[in-house]
Design an enzyme around this catalytic site. Structure first.
Site, mmCIF file in Angstrom:
data_model
loop_
_atom_site.group_PDB
_atom_site.id
_atom_site.type_symbol
_atom_site.label_atom_id
_atom_site.label_comp_id
_atom_site.label_asym_id
_atom_site.label_seq_id
_atom_site.Cartn_x
_atom_site.Cartn_y
_atom_site.Cartn_z
ATOM 1 C CG HIS A 37 -1.874 -1.074 1.363
ATOM 2 N ND1 HIS A 37 -1.758 -2.076 2.301
ATOM 3 C CD2 HIS A 37 -3.010 -1.336 0.668
ATOM 4 C CE1 HIS A 37 -2.777 -2.917 2.177
ATOM 5 N NE2 HIS A 37 -3.547 -2.502 1.195
ATOM 6 C CB SER A 185 -1.730 -10.427 1.233
ATOM 7 O OG SER A 185 -3.099 -10.531 1.555
#
Ligand code: PAF
Length: 187
Positions: A37, A185
């Site tokens: 991210h 993840s």
């Protein structure tokens, strides 16, 4: 970093920011942030004057209520990471803000949302398309950043943006991996 929980004040703030040709980069997330991210935030920062991140665990994309209940929620540490990455704005609404009324809207992407992950999670991509539509309307970014890890999701969002003529350029960014090669993840 400015933090907003409500749609109205965020839109008013962004309207002012857009005056003076500021470009807005947008990174939608469901939180539990990791380096994948943050690489999207970094890409947005190099290409835009203002970077907005959203953190919203979207109930509409979970077809299994147990998965929704156990999805990691780590807002405090996410905020620390975003501040460190110099993200300008965080939008983290409650569910009641995003779904103030029960939505009946269903998206159908033909073959694209029935195969691979869509085959195992019926309705998942319709829920993703619904929340991404809402977020794009709210933030109205010039560019929106997604990870290549969720490539099927990216192709569906690409179709959504083309068909509904959203005025946004989509950026699909390279996968960030753990030292053993596994894609990073939240789960
Ligand atoms: O990829 C995700 O984290 C989510 O599916 C998204 C795009 C933020 C929509 O909830």
């Amino acid at each position: 970093m400015d933090i907003f929980n409500e749609i109205g004040p965020l839109k008013a703030f962004l309207r002012l920011k857009k005056i003076g040709f500021n470009s807005i980069g947008f990174v939608p997330t469901m939180g539990a942030l990791h380096q994948g991210h943050i690489s999207l935030i970094e890409a947005s920062r190099t290409e835009n004057s203002i970077t907005v991140c959203s953190i919203f665990v979207n109930p509409a994309q979970f077809n299994n209520p147990a998965d929704l209940a156990k999805y990691p929620r780590t807002l405090e540490s996410d905020i620390v990471l975003l501040e460190k990455a110099n993200c300008d704005i965080l939008f983290c609404p409650e569910t009641s803000q995003m779904y103030s009324s029960q939505s009946q809207v269903i998206f159908d992407f033909g073959k694209l949302d029935k195969m691979m992950e869509g085959h195992y999670r019926p309705g998942h991509f319709s829920g993703v398309a619904l929340v991404v539509s809402k977020l794009l309307h709210i933030v109205s970014p010039d560019r929106a950043y997604f990870g290549q890890k969720d490539y099927q999701q990216f192709k569906i969002i690409e179709k959504l943006v083309t068909d509904l003529k959203f005025d946004v350029s989509l950026q699909c960014m390279p996968i960030k991996r753990e030292p053993d090669g596994l894609a990073m993840s939240s789960r």
